[in-house]
Design a protein around this motif. Structure first.
Motif, PDB file in Angstrom:
ATOM      1  N   TYR A  48     -35.291  12.626   8.225  1.00 24.52           N
ATOM      2  CA  TYR A  48     -34.139  13.866   8.599  1.00 24.52           C
ATOM      3  C   TYR A  48     -33.362  14.291   7.378  1.00 24.52           C
ATOM      4  O   TYR A  48     -32.979  13.474   6.696  1.00 24.52           O
ATOM      5  N   ASN A  49     -33.075  15.386   7.325  1.00 21.70           N
ATOM      6  CA  ASN A  49     -32.709  16.020   6.299  1.00 21.70           C
ATOM      7  C   ASN A  49     -30.990  15.565   5.779  1.00 21.70           C
ATOM      8  O   ASN A  49     -30.797  15.586   4.707  1.00 21.70           O
ATOM      9  N   ARG A  50     -30.301  15.140   6.661  1.00 21.28           N
ATOM     10  CA  ARG A  50     -29.224  14.372   6.390  1.00 21.28           C
ATOM     11  C   ARG A  50     -29.445  13.295   5.518  1.00 21.28           C
ATOM     12  O   ARG A  50     -28.458  12.874   4.441  1.00 21.28           O
ATOM     13  N   SER A  51     -30.422  12.528   5.834  1.00 21.57           N
ATOM     14  CA  SER A  51     -30.665  11.168   5.254  1.00 21.57           C
ATOM     15  C   SER A  51     -31.429  11.363   3.889  1.00 21.57           C
ATOM     16  O   SER A  51     -31.441  10.771   2.775  1.00 21.57           O
ATOM     17  N   GLY A  52     -32.200  12.413   3.726  1.00 12.88           N
ATOM     18  CA  GLY A  52     -33.141  12.675   2.618  1.00 12.88           C
ATOM     19  C   GLY A  52     -33.842  14.094   2.736  1.00 12.88           C
ATOM     20  O   GLY A  52     -34.412  14.296   3.829  1.00 12.88           O
ATOM     21  N   ASN A  53     -34.061  14.541   1.449  1.00 14.62           N
ATOM     22  CA  ASN A  53     -34.965  15.816   1.727  1.00 14.62           C
ATOM     23  C   ASN A  53     -35.647  15.931   0.124  1.00 14.62           C
ATOM     24  O   ASN A  53     -34.919  15.358  -0.650  1.00 14.62           O
ATOM     25  N   PRO A  54     -36.876  16.495  -0.010  1.00  8.99           N
ATOM     26  CA  PRO A  54     -37.588  16.285  -1.296  1.00  8.99           C
ATOM     27  C   PRO A  54     -36.869  17.087  -2.037  1.00  8.99           C
ATOM     28  O   PRO A  54     -36.732  16.950  -3.530  1.00  8.99           O
ATOM     29  N   THR A  55     -36.388  18.105  -1.914  1.00 10.25           N
ATOM     30  CA  THR A  55     -35.723  19.124  -2.754  1.00 10.25           C
ATOM     31  C   THR A  55     -34.487  18.498  -3.296  1.00 10.25           C
ATOM     32  O   THR A  55     -34.070  18.760  -4.678  1.00 10.25           O
ATOM     33  N   ARG A  56     -33.656  17.990  -2.557  1.00  9.12           N
ATOM     34  CA  ARG A  56     -32.605  17.236  -2.908  1.00  9.12           C
ATOM     35  C   ARG A  56     -32.667  16.064  -3.781  1.00  9.12           C
ATOM     36  O   ARG A  56     -32.101  15.890  -4.730  1.00  9.12           O
ATOM     37  N   SER A  57     -33.731  15.354  -3.601  1.00  9.40           N
ATOM     38  CA  SER A  57     -34.063  14.336  -4.425  1.00  9.40           C
ATOM     39  C   SER A  57     -34.482  14.801  -5.725  1.00  9.40           C
ATOM     40  O   SER A  57     -34.216  14.095  -6.691  1.00  9.40           O
ATOM     41  N   SER A  58     -35.234  16.007  -6.037  1.00 11.15           N
ATOM     42  CA  SER A  58     -35.498  16.426  -7.295  1.00 11.15           C
ATOM     43  C   SER A  58     -34.361  16.656  -7.773  1.00 11.15           C
ATOM     44  O   SER A  58     -34.260  16.445  -9.160  1.00 11.15           O
ATOM     45  N   LEU A  59     -33.397  17.297  -7.379  1.00 12.02           N
ATOM     46  CA  LEU A  59     -32.057  17.463  -7.985  1.00 12.02           C
ATOM     47  C   LEU A  59     -31.446  16.422  -8.502  1.00 12.02           C
ATOM     48  O   LEU A  59     -31.020  16.183  -9.611  1.00 12.02           O
ATOM     49  N   GLU A  60     -31.244  15.076  -7.480  1.00 12.21           N
ATOM     50  CA  GLU A  60     -30.712  13.951  -7.964  1.00 12.21           C
ATOM     51  C   GLU A  60     -31.465  13.108  -9.265  1.00 12.21           C
ATOM     52  O   GLU A  60     -30.614  12.852  -9.878  1.00 12.21           O
ATOM     53  N   THR A  61     -32.821  13.240  -9.291  1.00 15.31           N
ATOM     54  CA  THR A  61     -33.297  12.864 -10.444  1.00 15.31           C
ATOM     55  C   THR A  61     -33.099  13.430 -11.610  1.00 15.31           C
ATOM     56  O   THR A  61     -32.832  13.057 -12.613  1.00 15.31           O
ATOM     57  N   GLN A  62     -32.962  14.798 -11.788  1.00 17.19           N
ATOM     58  CA  GLN A  62     -32.470  15.661 -12.509  1.00 17.19           C
ATOM     59  C   GLN A  62     -31.147  15.436 -13.163  1.00 17.19           C
ATOM     60  O   GLN A  62     -30.851  15.376 -14.213  1.00 17.19           O
ATOM     61  N   LEU A  63     -30.205  15.275 -12.157  1.00 22.48           N
ATOM     62  CA  LEU A  63     -28.765  14.794 -12.499  1.00 22.48           C
ATOM     63  C   LEU A  63     -28.687  13.702 -13.170  1.00 22.48           C
ATOM     64  O   LEU A  63     -27.854  13.396 -14.172  1.00 22.48           O
ATOM     65  N   ALA A  64     -29.220  12.644 -12.683  1.00 21.27           N
ATOM     66  CA  ALA A  64     -29.356  11.353 -13.308  1.00 21.27           C
ATOM     67  C   ALA A  64     -29.842  11.322 -14.724  1.00 21.27           C
ATOM     68  O   ALA A  64     -29.154  11.001 -15.490  1.00 21.27           O
ATOM     69  N   ALA A  65     -30.851  12.051 -14.819  1.00 20.89           N
ATOM     70  CA  ALA A  65     -31.464  12.397 -16.303  1.00 20.89           C
ATOM     71  C   ALA A  65     -30.459  12.830 -17.409  1.00 20.89           C
ATOM     72  O   ALA A  65     -30.262  12.269 -18.381  1.00 20.89           O
ATOM     73  N   LEU A  66     -29.886  13.785 -16.644  1.00 26.95           N
ATOM     74  CA  LEU A  66     -28.901  14.838 -17.477  1.00 26.95           C
ATOM     75  C   LEU A  66     -27.728  13.756 -17.976  1.00 26.95           C
ATOM     76  O   LEU A  66     -27.176  13.925 -19.283  1.00 26.95           O
ATOM     77  N   GLU A  67     -27.022  13.077 -17.332  1.00 30.11           N
ATOM     78  CA  GLU A  67     -26.037  12.148 -17.469  1.00 30.11           C
ATOM     79  C   GLU A  67     -26.586  10.751 -18.100  1.00 30.11           C
ATOM     80  O   GLU A  67     -25.535   9.942 -18.609  1.00 30.11           O
ATOM     81  N   GLY A  68     -27.582  10.240 -18.098  1.00 29.06           N
ATOM     82  CA  GLY A  68     -28.076   9.093 -18.571  1.00 29.06           C
ATOM     83  C   GLY A  68     -27.794   8.110 -17.334  1.00 29.06           C
ATOM     84  O   GLY A  68     -27.369   6.918 -17.999  1.00 29.06           O
ATOM     85  N   GLY A  69     -27.546   8.425 -16.479  1.00 26.35           N
ATOM     86  CA  GLY A  69     -27.417   7.640 -15.347  1.00 26.35           C
ATOM     87  C   GLY A  69     -28.528   6.845 -14.659  1.00 26.35           C
ATOM     88  O   GLY A  69     -29.623   7.373 -14.799  1.00 26.35           O
ATOM     89  N   VAL A  70     -28.096   5.610 -13.848  1.00 25.41           N
ATOM     90  CA  VAL A  70     -29.455   5.075 -13.010  1.00 25.41           C
ATOM     91  C   VAL A  70     -29.815   5.857 -11.861  1.00 25.41           C
ATOM     92  O   VAL A  70     -30.956   5.483 -11.516  1.00 25.41           O
ATOM     93  N   SER A  71     -28.898   6.667 -11.199  1.00 23.65           N
ATOM     94  CA  SER A  71     -29.250   7.343 -10.166  1.00 23.65           C
ATOM     95  C   SER A  71     -28.231   8.252  -9.776  1.00 23.65           C
ATOM     96  O   SER A  71     -27.095   8.481 -10.658  1.00 23.65           O
ATOM     97  N   ALA A  72     -28.240   9.257  -8.967  1.00 23.32           N
ATOM     98  CA  ALA A  72     -27.262  10.609  -8.523  1.00 23.32           C
ATOM     99  C   ALA A  72     -27.308  10.832  -7.227  1.00 23.32           C
ATOM    100  O   ALA A  72     -28.482  10.617  -6.514  1.00 23.32           O
ATOM    101  N   LEU A  73     -26.337  11.182  -6.595  1.00 25.34           N
ATOM    102  CA  LEU A  73     -26.369  11.730  -5.148  1.00 25.34           C
ATOM    103  C   LEU A  73     -25.693  13.112  -5.409  1.00 25.34           C
ATOM    104  O   LEU A  73     -24.875  13.245  -5.998  1.00 25.34           O
ATOM    105  N   SER A  74     -26.359  14.153  -4.316  1.00 23.09           N
ATOM    106  CA  SER A  74     -25.965  15.340  -4.337  1.00 23.09           C
ATOM    107  C   SER A  74     -25.220  15.813  -3.089  1.00 23.09           C
ATOM    108  O   SER A  74     -25.680  15.277  -2.251  1.00 23.09           O
TER     109      SER A  74
END
Length: 384
Positions: A48-74
């Motif tokens: 369900y889109n509130r719990s997860g969405n593939p487009t949002r997951s792509s952004l969260e991966t990108q955000l974590a990579a930019l900041e050198g984090g282990v994960s991110a939430l959008s």
């Protein structure tokens, strides 16, 4: 895969070509729900889109990579990201140390929304180590800072504050919105969390609203992920996609924002119309050396104090043309604002009140000679 440079990560992290069609840009998964292979048989974990969405997951991966984090939430906005982080960590009776120059919405969230829930907040000059240590209580849980700060561009030594926080068993949160990960990496300096209004430099085009929490480790991920799911202030698929698209040009945009802001700060320095120029790229700025050590550039934000006072400041922001009068910041176009009555109206009458003569500039990526000419004609109109 080898560790790539920032600009490369901004373009490629979380952005694998579509495996079905080979589309170079991952699709926008504009779906509210996902078909299950039997009860509980989730495909790639999506239901369900509130719990997860593939487009949002792509952004969260990108955000974590930019900041050198282990994960991110959008999230749907910067403030919803801050709210989820604070509610995920704090409980009634806890205490937060907050810098004495921060975004008005952050102060409002803590003192108007979370205070009735039992959260106490103390504002403190975070460049003053003794003041920080004196303000720490047994119930203190978080030190929250912005550097550069909004709107007075104060600089705080992140590594120094991280050492103080961790020695006291506290969590350090850094709002990295003004600098962006292109110029500053708080997690590498000891911060536990980074927060962003992705509306600003990450999105970069004034066409999307969003926020993010980036995690230095996984200790609190589940609590904050639960807040995201239970409350539901998530970024919509199109918003996540627009943010991802903006991020791909972040490195080159931040170079131009910084170059233009530096030129304007130098132009403003020494002019009789300005009593103060708030920009960490100036050697006269009290935080210049710290900023030079922990940032790779000084950013596109600067503030100016009008020598003639508050009335002149209001007139100035109403008489520029390329610098458009508007809230927000970080877009490719230049904006100007009057913090006392706009972005920081919520701190009027508090220790965080912005001086009446201060205007804030979000310097865009237009030709800087045009921007300076616009500021000059704005000053000329005020002087009439």
């Amino acid at each position: 895969m080898p560790e790539h440079s920032f600009a490369t990560r901004a373009i490629h992290a979380g952005q694998a070509a579509d495996p079905v069609t080979g589309a170079i840009i991952p699709p926008i998964y504009q779906a509210s729900t996902h078909v299950q292979d039997g009860v509980g048989g989730l495909r790639q974990g999506y239901e369900y889109n509130r719990s997860g969405n593939p487009t949002r997951s792509s952004l969260e991966t990108q955000l974590a990579a930019l900041e050198g984090g282990v994960s991110a939430l959008s999230f749907a906005s910067g403030l919803s990201a801050e709210d989820a982080l604070l509610r995920g960590i704090l409980k009634p009776g806890d205490h937060v140390l907050l810098g004495n120059d921060v975004y008005g919405g952050t102060y409002r969230l803590l003192t108007k929304v979370l205070a009735p829930w039992g959260i106490e907040t103390t504002t403190v000059e975070l460049a003053d180590v003794e003041a920080i240590q004196a303000a720490i209580r047994p119930e203190t849980k978080i030190i929250w800072l912005e550097t550069p700060s909004n709107p007075l561009l104060k600089i705080v030594d992140i590594a120094q504050i991280a050492e103080i926080a961790h020695a006291a068993g506290l969590i350090l949160v850094v709002d990295n919105t003004f600098a962006s990960p292109a110029l500053q990496q708080p997690l590498s300096l000891g911060a536990d969390f980074v927060v962003h209004s992705t509306t600003k430099y990450l999105g970069g085009h004034s066409d999307v609203l969003g926020g993010a929490v980036v995690f230095g480790d996984d200790r609190h991920y589940e609590q904050i992920k639960f807040q995201q799911f239970a409350v539901g202030a998530v970024s919509a698929p199109l918003d996540a996609w627009l943010t991802t698209r903006g991020i791909k040009t972040l490195a080159v945009r931040m170079r131009q924002h910084s170059e233009n802001a530096q030129a304007i700060a130098e132009w403003a320095t020494g002019r009789p119309e300005f009593s103060e120029v708030f920009y960490p790229g100036l050697s006269s700025h009290p935080g210049h050396e710290v900023a030079a050590a922990q940032m790779s550039g000084f950013g596109g934000m600067l503030s100016l104090g009008l020598a003639a006072g508050g009335d002149a400041a209001r007139a100035f922001v109403e008489n520029t043309e390329l610098f458009q009068l508007a809230e927000s910041l970080g877009g490719v176009e230049s904006l100007i604002g009057y913090p006392p009555d706009m972005t920081h109206a919520s701190v009027r009458g508090t220790p965080l009140a912005v001086p009446e003569n201060v205007v804030r500039l979000s310097v865009g990526i237009e030709d800087v000679s045009d921007l300076i000419a616009d500021l000059e004609q704005g000053l000329a109109r005020v002087g009439r």
